[in-house]
Scaffold this active site. Structure first.
Site, PDB file in Angstrom:
ATOM      1  N   ASP A 134       0.804  -1.213   0.000  1.00 62.09           N
ATOM      2  CA  ASP A 134       0.000   0.000   0.000  1.00 62.09           C
ATOM      3  C   ASP A 134       0.840   1.267   0.000  1.00 62.09           C
ATOM      4  O   ASP A 134       0.295   2.358   0.099  1.00 62.09           O
ATOM      5  CB  ASP A 134      -0.948  -0.005   1.216  1.00 62.09           C
ATOM      6  CG  ASP A 134      -2.369   0.284   0.800  1.00 62.09           C
ATOM      7  OD1 ASP A 134      -2.605   0.406  -0.404  1.00 62.09           O
ATOM      8  OD2 ASP A 134      -3.237   0.396   1.692  1.00 62.09           O
ATOM      9  N   ASP A 463     -12.573  -4.590   9.827  1.00 61.59           N
ATOM     10  CA  ASP A 463     -12.853  -6.013   9.976  1.00 61.59           C
ATOM     11  C   ASP A 463     -14.140  -6.262  10.771  1.00 61.59           C
ATOM     12  O   ASP A 463     -14.954  -7.100  10.390  1.00 61.59           O
ATOM     13  CB  ASP A 463     -11.658  -6.756  10.598  1.00 61.59           C
ATOM     14  CG  ASP A 463     -10.928  -5.965  11.668  1.00 61.59           C
ATOM     15  OD1 ASP A 463     -11.425  -4.872  12.037  1.00 61.59           O
ATOM     16  OD2 ASP A 463      -9.880  -6.415  12.152  1.00 61.59           O
TER      17      ASP A 463
HETATM   18  O1  LIG Z   1      -3.678   2.005   4.759  1.00 57.72           O
HETATM   19  C1  LIG Z   1      -3.431   0.869   5.169  1.00 57.72           C
HETATM   20  C2  LIG Z   1      -3.304   0.567   6.543  1.00 57.72           C
HETATM   21  C3  LIG Z   1      -3.016  -0.736   6.908  1.00 57.72           C
HETATM   22  N1  LIG Z   1      -2.858  -1.699   5.989  1.00 57.72           N
HETATM   23  C4  LIG Z   1      -2.505  -3.075   6.411  1.00 57.72           C
HETATM   24  O2  LIG Z   1      -3.444  -3.547   7.314  1.00 57.72           O
HETATM   25  C5  LIG Z   1      -2.858  -4.531   8.134  1.00 57.72           C
HETATM   26  C6  LIG Z   1      -3.284  -4.336   9.568  1.00 57.72           C
HETATM   27  O3  LIG Z   1      -2.630  -3.275  10.154  1.00 57.72           O
HETATM   28  P1  LIG Z   1      -1.930  -3.394  11.562  1.00 57.72           P
HETATM   29  O4  LIG Z   1      -1.304  -2.083  11.833  1.00 57.72           O
HETATM   30  O5  LIG Z   1      -1.090  -4.603  11.623  1.00 57.72           O
HETATM   31  O6  LIG Z   1      -3.218  -3.597  12.459  1.00 57.72           O
HETATM   32  P2  LIG Z   1      -3.309  -4.299  13.905  1.00 57.72           P
HETATM   33  O7  LIG Z   1      -2.819  -3.331  14.883  1.00 57.72           O
HETATM   34  O8  LIG Z   1      -2.703  -5.626  13.876  1.00 57.72           O
HETATM   35  O9  LIG Z   1      -4.888  -4.409  14.067  1.00 57.72           O
HETATM   36  C7  LIG Z   1      -5.918  -5.270  13.853  1.00 57.72           C
HETATM   37  O10 LIG Z   1      -6.986  -4.362  13.623  1.00 57.72           O
HETATM   38  C8  LIG Z   1      -7.048  -3.796  12.338  1.00 57.72           C
HETATM   39  C9  LIG Z   1      -8.231  -2.869  12.320  1.00 57.72           C
HETATM   40  O11 LIG Z   1      -8.021  -1.776  13.122  1.00 57.72           O
HETATM   41  C10 LIG Z   1      -7.173  -4.887  11.314  1.00 57.72           C
HETATM   42  O12 LIG Z   1      -7.128  -4.321  10.038  1.00 57.72           O
HETATM   43  C11 LIG Z   1      -6.041  -5.849  11.450  1.00 57.72           C
HETATM   44  O13 LIG Z   1      -6.194  -6.909  10.549  1.00 57.72           O
HETATM   45  C12 LIG Z   1      -5.991  -6.400  12.866  1.00 57.72           C
HETATM   46  O14 LIG Z   1      -4.898  -7.286  13.002  1.00 57.72           O
HETATM   47  C13 LIG Z   1      -1.358  -4.432   7.952  1.00 57.72           C
HETATM   48  O15 LIG Z   1      -0.895  -5.553   7.275  1.00 57.72           O
HETATM   49  C14 LIG Z   1      -1.195  -3.159   7.138  1.00 57.72           C
HETATM   50  O16 LIG Z   1      -0.136  -3.227   6.253  1.00 57.72           O
HETATM   51  C15 LIG Z   1      -2.988  -1.426   4.649  1.00 57.72           C
HETATM   52  O17 LIG Z   1      -2.842  -2.300   3.806  1.00 57.72           O
HETATM   53  N2  LIG Z   1      -3.285  -0.143   4.268  1.00 57.72           N
END
Ligand SMILES: O=c1ccn([C@@H]2O[C@H](COP(=O)(O)OP(=O)(O)O[C@H]3O[C@H](CO)[C@@H](O)[C@H](O)[C@H]3O)[C@@H](O)[C@H]2O)c(=O)[nH]1
Ligand SMILES: [Mn+2]
Length: 755
Positions: A134, A463
């Site tokens: 992204d 989600d």
């Molecule tokens: O603009 C964006 C922002 C995030 N992501 C991806 O979304 C995923 C989840 O982001 P992360 O920062 O790891 O989220 P978490 O803190 O792990 O939070 C959880 O909560 C999120 C919702 O707030 C969900 O999207 C995640 O799947 C879930 O694991 C990652 O792989 C990011 O690369 C994108 O592709 N585009």
């Protein structure tokens, strides 16, 4: 002999939770008693009593929602050994990995996720792995390309020796204990051989890691020519769609490598990109146009597969429950960088054991993080349409809903009518053009993507709202807790990372609560069951509960400072009521956690973290939501920093760290106030109105003391140095707020604070 063809692929087991139910009811009765006690004495007391009454009503309401969640608890078991007999031709599945920023999500982590996915115990010709970048970083493509070379010999090795841990980062780290799944005869004979292979692979992995690190840090810059020329004039938020096939399993070998495809959606300024939801919708369309598997799996960039049989196990559920309405499978993640006693409360034991299993007993768990979906459900099909097909949609209707691509619409129509193509496409390259078209940023314009089709927009917890909309279309979901656990990822550590993640969740939940996708509307208009609606209400009110908690924590401070009380006195019957309530509720919680294998410290850390999160992340989330509501600022998705496994558990690794963010001002202020209240005589202060009034009793002091103990990491922070110390500016801001609070008490309470 039992006939295997009749045996079910999965089983549902209702857990006996009579003890949990009875204790929960006792707690409810005690809470109701306290509410009644406050109501009866309402007229004898002032405003603080009234506030306490409102808060107690709130907590009783939340407890009722909680009892509803935990009433029926279920567990699912699978029998993957029967899968191949029943379905010799296993269905295809598209695997989605999302990554955004190589600084927060190191490419080597993403590479490990991809390697572990490509190496799962499932026919390789049935798998296609799509990685969404992204941020449009050539380093992501470069890392994946290099990883693919390593994969060509790493994956056969994993499969030959039946390794359990197939992410090299973990396999070669000291953290990995169980290296091989089920040591067979062959394994013993070849152990020595395997050991020598180990050295070889470890060296090769090191080379791969160094290559990637060098490119990340610019030591060996990526040459922006050839395959990388498209990246030459790109910026993070301004670039065309870029799709590259890194690995194509052209001969469709079941023991070959799965397809690996790099996807970077088009981004332009002035277009809304909808963060992760937008990225996953592009992955859904790109994969829909390229391989169009009937099932998908989503993982974050750091979620390595920890159980190579997980796809087979998930298929037991998806195929075994195929006549029932199982739309998605939620998996339980664990962490590879967990610290001793879980100081940051990352275990989420209660979230899975009570919330997840409990919702499984109603309409199914909420969706969050990693899990499997049916493509037809993501394409908006309701359960009724699935069981009573209406016939194909017209070309015009498909175009209005799904957008302009004829090819995508043709394949989507096949998916919706249940005629998925068993073999998949012959040639992936021929589909690149369509894939790029559906990854353009205006593709969704005036379509149903983000509302009725795909992941739902409008909340940074995309989600939860996506799962809830699926439930409202009449589907169920399943929580599957496998052994070994399905995925293993990076837990947020420190202070700011954890606080920011929880703030995002709480903000996103408030966005859903106050939107047209509110569970109440979905129950009235859709097929969300009433009990499921109440369960979602509990989840979505998680952050909002910080407001009553804020008021409640002020009450003992106010009482001590103004020489008044808000809790029953020793000797009153209600005093015993309060003690009984606190003891029963906490003992229920502690015995449950310990029954699930936690030690007391872990359990306490989880409880303490709830108090801290409420007074940091959740309060700030309420503020961000209010600012969004009044159009003052937008909410945005701050990606969680991913950590590497911790090799030596240093003394400081579990210590809280702080930055100068405003997030830490409220809790520091509260801490100062509790300390002021507890140590008034030492500070030379005396309570206001200390003559002729019935002042605070034992419970007010215990309450204040309990809060100080709960905020202990902040007490340490007051004296800590560097990142482990609360910044001076935060302490100053909090001190000013303390003075303001004391002045307000004086204004309303009269009298003097000083001797
Ligand atoms: O603009 C964006 C922002 C995030 N992501 C991806 O979304 C995923 C989840 O982001 P992360 O920062 O790891 O989220 P978490 O803190 O792990 O939070 C959880 O909560 C999120 C919702 O707030 C969900 O999207 C995640 O799947 C879930 O694991 C990652 O792989 C990011 O690369 C994108 O592709 N585009
Ligand atoms: Mn994540």
């Amino acid at each position: 002999m039992a006939n295997n063809s009749d045996s079910p692929l999965c089983e549902i087991k209702y857990l006996n939770n009579n003890k949990h139910r009875s204790l929960s009811l006792i707690v409810l009765l005690l809470k109701l008693y306290i509410v009644a006690y406050r109501l009866v004495h309402l007229s004898d007391h002032g405003f603080p009593w009234f506030i306490a009454f409102l808060c107690d009503c709130w907590y009783t309401f939340i407890w009722l929602l909680w009892i509803n969640i935990g009433w029926t608890s279920v567990d699912y078991k699978t029998h993957p050994q029967l899968l191949l007999q029943r379905f010799p031709d296993l269905p295809r599945i598209d695997l989605f990995v999302t990554t955004t920023d190589p600084m927060l999500e190191p490419p080597i982590t993403t590479v490990n996720t991809v390697l572990s996915l490509m190496a799962v115990d499932y026919p390789a010709d049935k798998l296609a792995c799509y990685v969404s970048d992204d941020g449009c970083f050539p380093i992501t493509l470069y890392s994946l390309t290099e990883a693919a070379k390593f994969a060509s010999f790493w994956i056969p090795f994993c499969k030959k020796y039946n390794l359990q841990v197939r992410a090299p980062l973990l396999y070669f780290s000291s953290k990995s204990t169980s290296k091989s799944d089920s040591p067979s005869e062959i394994f013993h004979e070849e152990e020595r051989k395997m050991k020598s292979f180990n050295y070889f692979f470890q060296e090769e992995y090191e080379k791969l890691r160094e290559k990637i690190e060098d490119a990340v840090h610019g030591k060996v810059p990526i040459d922006l020519s050839g395959d990388y020329a498209v990246f030459a004039d790109t910026q993070k938020n301004n670039h065309p769609a870029i799709i590259k096939i890194i690995v194509e399993n052209k001969e469709r070998l079941s023991n070959g490598l799965p397809h690996l495809i790099y996807v970077c959606r088009e981004k332009r300024p002035n277009y809304q990109h909808h963060y992760k939801a937008g990225a996953v919708n592009v992955l859904t369309r790109v994969s829909g146009a390229m391989t169009n598997a009937p099932f998908t799996l989503n993982v974050d960039s750091d979620m390595f597969v920890n159980n190579p049989k997980i796809i087979k196990q998930a298929m037991c559920l998806l195929l075994g429950l195929r006549h029932e309405n199982c739309a998605y499978i939620q998996c339980r993640d664990i962490f590879y960088n967990d610290l001793k006693d879980d100081p940051f409360g990352n275990n989420f034991l209660i979230a899975f054991e009570i919330l997840g299993r409990g919702m499984s007993g109603i309409q199914g768990p909420m969706f969050g993080g990693s899990g499997f979906h049916r493509r037809e459900v993501i394409y908006g099909l309701t359960f009724d349409e699935h069981s009573h097909p209406k016939g194909k949609m017209s070309y015009e209707e498909m175009k209005r809903k799904f957008g302009n691509s004829m090819e995508l619409n043709k394949l989507a129509a096949q998916t919706l009518s249940g005629e998925s193509d068993i073999d998949g496409p012959l040639n992936l390259s021929s589909r690149i053009e369509t894939a790029c078209q559906v990854a353009n940023c205006d593709y969704e314009h005036e379509t149903e993507w983000g509302s009725k089709i795909g992941w739902v927009y409008g909340s940074i917890t995309e989600d939860i709202v996506t799962g809830m909309k699926i439930h409202s279309r009449g589907w169920r979901s399943v929580l599957y807790i496998s052994d070994p656990p399905s995925f293993i990822g990076s837990a947020p550590l420190g202070g700011p990372t954890v606080t920011i993640q929880r703030k995002r969740w709480a903000t996103g939940q408030l966005e859903v609560l106050f939107s047209k996708n509110n569970p109440l509307f979905l129950t009235l208009k859709g097929k969300l069951k009433l009990r499921q609606c109440l369960a979602y209400m509990w989840i979505l009110l998680w952050g909002a509960s910080s407001i009553p908690e804020l008021f409640y924590t002020f009450l003992p401070i106010y009482s001590i400072i103004t020489n008044s009380y808000f809790l029953p006195k020793v000797g009153e019957v209600a005093f015993i009521g309060v003690i009984a309530l606190v003891l029963t509720q906490n003992l229920q919680h502690i015995t449950f956690c310990m029954g699930c294998g936690q030690n007391f410290r872990e359990c306490w850390n989880g409880m303490r973290m709830n108090r801290i999160t409420n007074m940091t992340s959740s309060l700030l989330a309420c503020l961000s939501w209010i600012l969004k509501f009044f159009g003052i600022s937008e909410t945005f998705f701050e990606v969680t920093k991913k950590y590497q496994p911790i090799v030596n558990d240093g003394a400081d690794s579990g210590r809280f760290s702080f930055d100068d963010s405003a997030m830490y001002v409220p809790i520091t202020t509260l801490l100062f106030l509790h300390l002021t209240a507890l140590f008034m005589p030492l500070l030379g202060l005396r309570p206001l109105n200390d003559v002729g009034r019935c002042g605070p009793g034992l419970l007010e002091y215990i309450f204040s003391l309990f809060m100080v103990i709960s905020y202990w990491p902040y007490v340490r922070g007051l004296f800590g140095k560097g990142e482990h110390g609360i910044p001076f500016s935060t302490k100053c801001k909090s001190s000013i707020l303390v003075l303001i609070f004391l002045l307000v008490c004086k204004l309303f309470g009269g009298g003097s604070l000083f001797h």
